[in-house]
Design a protein around this motif. Structure first.
Motif, PDB file in Angstrom:
ATOM      1  N   LEU A  99      16.986  18.876  78.122  1.00 54.23           N
ATOM      2  CA  LEU A  99      17.541  20.208  78.397  1.00 54.23           C
ATOM      3  C   LEU A  99      18.637  20.556  77.391  1.00 54.23           C
ATOM      4  CD1 LEU A  99      17.766  20.278  82.298  1.00 54.23           C
ATOM      5  CD2 LEU A  99      15.913  21.088  80.821  1.00 54.23           C
ATOM      6  N   SER A 100      19.473  19.597  77.059  1.00 56.24           N
ATOM      7  CA  SER A 100      20.538  19.816  76.082  1.00 56.24           C
ATOM      8  C   SER A 100      19.966  20.105  74.695  1.00 56.24           C
ATOM      9  CB  SER A 100      21.446  18.582  76.032  1.00 56.24           C
ATOM     10  OG  SER A 100      22.433  18.727  75.048  1.00 56.24           O
ATOM     11  N   ILE A 101      18.944  19.363  74.303  1.00 55.98           N
ATOM     12  CA  ILE A 101      18.281  19.589  73.011  1.00 55.98           C
ATOM     13  C   ILE A 101      17.685  20.996  72.969  1.00 55.98           C
ATOM     14  CG2 ILE A 101      16.272  18.907  71.617  1.00 55.98           C
ATOM     15  CD1 ILE A 101      16.866  15.976  72.622  1.00 55.98           C
ATOM     16  N   LEU A 102      17.040  21.401  74.045  1.00 54.93           N
ATOM     17  CA  LEU A 102      16.459  22.748  74.113  1.00 54.93           C
ATOM     18  C   LEU A 102      17.558  23.810  74.027  1.00 54.93           C
ATOM     19  CD1 LEU A 102      14.099  24.706  74.483  1.00 54.93           C
ATOM     20  CD2 LEU A 102      14.347  24.368  76.965  1.00 54.93           C
ATOM     21  N   GLU A 103      18.632  23.619  74.761  1.00 58.18           N
ATOM     22  CA  GLU A 103      19.731  24.591  74.737  1.00 58.18           C
ATOM     23  C   GLU A 103      20.296  24.739  73.325  1.00 58.18           C
ATOM     24  OE1 GLU A 103      24.034  25.469  76.896  1.00 58.18           O
ATOM     25  OE2 GLU A 103      23.029  23.553  77.272  1.00 58.18           O
ATOM     26  N   LYS A 104      20.568  23.641  72.661  1.00 55.01           N
ATOM     27  CA  LYS A 104      21.102  23.689  71.291  1.00 55.01           C
ATOM     28  C   LYS A 104      20.119  24.388  70.350  1.00 55.01           C
ATOM     29  CE  LYS A 104      23.747  19.451  71.860  1.00 55.01           C
ATOM     30  NZ  LYS A 104      23.743  17.995  71.577  1.00 55.01           N
ATOM     31  N   THR A 105      18.842  24.101  70.528  1.00 55.13           N
ATOM     32  CA  THR A 105      17.809  24.703  69.679  1.00 55.13           C
ATOM     33  C   THR A 105      17.746  26.215  69.889  1.00 55.13           C
ATOM     34  OG1 THR A 105      16.550  22.652  69.702  1.00 55.13           O
ATOM     35  CG2 THR A 105      15.360  24.655  69.086  1.00 55.13           C
ATOM     36  N   LEU A 106      17.801  26.649  71.143  1.00 58.44           N
ATOM     37  CA  LEU A 106      17.779  28.086  71.435  1.00 58.44           C
ATOM     38  C   LEU A 106      19.039  28.769  70.923  1.00 58.44           C
ATOM     39  CD1 LEU A 106      16.187  27.991  74.996  1.00 58.44           C
ATOM     40  CD2 LEU A 106      15.112  28.796  72.884  1.00 58.44           C
ATOM     41  N   GLU A 107      20.166  28.084  70.968  1.00 59.90           N
ATOM     42  CA  GLU A 107      21.404  28.642  70.399  1.00 59.90           C
ATOM     43  C   GLU A 107      21.252  28.820  68.891  1.00 59.90           C
ATOM     44  OE1 GLU A 107      24.275  25.840  71.894  1.00 59.90           O
ATOM     45  OE2 GLU A 107      24.466  26.910  73.805  1.00 59.90           O
ATOM     46  N   ASP A 108      20.551  27.895  68.238  1.00 57.76           N
ATOM     47  CA  ASP A 108      20.262  28.042  66.806  1.00 57.76           C
ATOM     48  C   ASP A 108      19.431  29.299  66.545  1.00 57.76           C
ATOM     49  OD1 ASP A 108      21.525  25.594  66.255  1.00 57.76           O
ATOM     50  OD2 ASP A 108      19.636  24.465  66.222  1.00 57.76           O
ATOM     51  N   VAL A 109      18.465  29.555  67.419  1.00 59.67           N
ATOM     52  CA  VAL A 109      17.608  30.729  67.272  1.00 59.67           C
ATOM     53  C   VAL A 109      18.451  32.005  67.356  1.00 59.67           C
ATOM     54  CG1 VAL A 109      15.710  32.058  68.280  1.00 59.67           C
ATOM     55  CG2 VAL A 109      15.538  29.551  68.123  1.00 59.67           C
ATOM     56  N   VAL A 110      19.361  32.052  68.312  1.00 56.38           N
ATOM     57  CA  VAL A 110      20.172  33.254  68.541  1.00 56.38           C
ATOM     58  C   VAL A 110      20.987  33.627  67.298  1.00 56.38           C
ATOM     59  CG1 VAL A 110      22.102  34.185  69.890  1.00 56.38           C
ATOM     60  CG2 VAL A 110      20.245  32.970  71.045  1.00 56.38           C
ATOM     61  N   VAL A 111      21.438  32.642  66.545  1.00 53.21           N
ATOM     62  CA  VAL A 111      22.279  32.934  65.373  1.00 53.21           C
ATOM     63  C   VAL A 111      21.504  32.905  64.052  1.00 53.21           C
ATOM     64  CG1 VAL A 111      24.370  32.147  66.519  1.00 53.21           C
ATOM     65  CG2 VAL A 111      23.061  30.542  65.102  1.00 53.21           C
ATOM     66  N   ALA A 112      20.211  32.716  64.113  1.00 52.59           N
ATOM     67  CA  ALA A 112      19.402  32.648  62.890  1.00 52.59           C
ATOM     68  C   ALA A 112      19.449  33.961  62.122  1.00 52.59           C
ATOM     69  CB  ALA A 112      17.954  32.306  63.241  1.00 52.59           C
ATOM     70  N   THR A 113      19.403  33.852  60.818  1.00 56.64           N
ATOM     71  CA  THR A 113      19.395  35.047  59.961  1.00 56.64           C
ATOM     72  C   THR A 113      18.040  35.280  59.310  1.00 56.64           C
ATOM     73  OG1 THR A 113      20.222  33.737  58.102  1.00 56.64           O
ATOM     74  CG2 THR A 113      21.876  34.873  59.484  1.00 56.64           C
ATOM     75  N   GLU A 114      17.144  34.277  59.452  1.00 57.62           N
ATOM     76  CA  GLU A 114      15.790  34.417  58.923  1.00 57.62           C
ATOM     77  C   GLU A 114      14.867  33.447  59.650  1.00 57.62           C
ATOM     78  OE1 GLU A 114      15.885  33.525  54.757  1.00 57.62           O
ATOM     79  OE2 GLU A 114      16.277  31.410  55.085  1.00 57.62           O
TER      80      GLU A 114
END
Length: 156
Positions: A99-114
């Motif tokens: 769950l923590s890995i998924l949360e961190k990954t989704l947070e990466d998606v939210v701030v992605a620029t490309e």
């Protein structure tokens, strides 16, 4: 109903309540390695689905970024029904850490620029992407993080 070979075909999709994260199965290899497959359900089956450009982009973003949070990732793959993903890990059975890995990954998606690998050389359908759609899917999933452990709808 007859038991099917595919685990998800035995899941009553009318009784689940997305979003959720559930262990869908394990496989033990002949050398003792174990693969854990998780059902990452983003949308309610047969009620909602992820539009293909957004799904495609979040797949690229998660596939690239999830490996920054764990070296035990085997694969993350979209479901054909466009309601979620399968996440496979090797020798990793800690649900809370998943769950923590998924949360961190989704947070990466939210701030992605490309969207990574969003070109004709690295992608089989590079014209079908939506960074903003991927971000919306990630934000929605993160906003419902408290529901991830609850697979089935509560009986009324």
């Amino acid at each position: 109903m007859e038991k099917m070979n595919v685990e998800s075909f035995n899941l009553d999709h009318t009784k689940v309540a997305a979003p959720y994260v559930r262990l869908a199965g394990t496989k033990k290899g002949s050398f003792g390695d174990e693969v854990y497959k998780y059902d990452l359900r983003f949308t309610q089956p047969n009620k909602e689905f992820m539009k293909m450009p957004a799904l495609h982009s979040i797949e690229h973003l998660m596939a690239e970024n999830i490996r920054n949070h764990s070296d035990q990732i085997v694969d993350i793959s979209p479901m054909g029904c466009q309601t979620g993903f399968y996440l496979s890990l090797i020798n990793h059975d800690d649900y809370d850490e998943v769950l923590s890995i998924l949360e961190k990954t989704l947070e990466d998606v939210v701030v992605a620029t490309e969207v990574p690998a969003c070109n004709e050389v690295q992608c089989g359908w590079a014209a079908s992407h939506s960074l903003e759609g991927a971000k919306e899917l990630a934000k929605n999933m993160l906003s419902k993080k408290a529901e991830w452990r609850q697979v089935y709808a509560k009986e009324a």
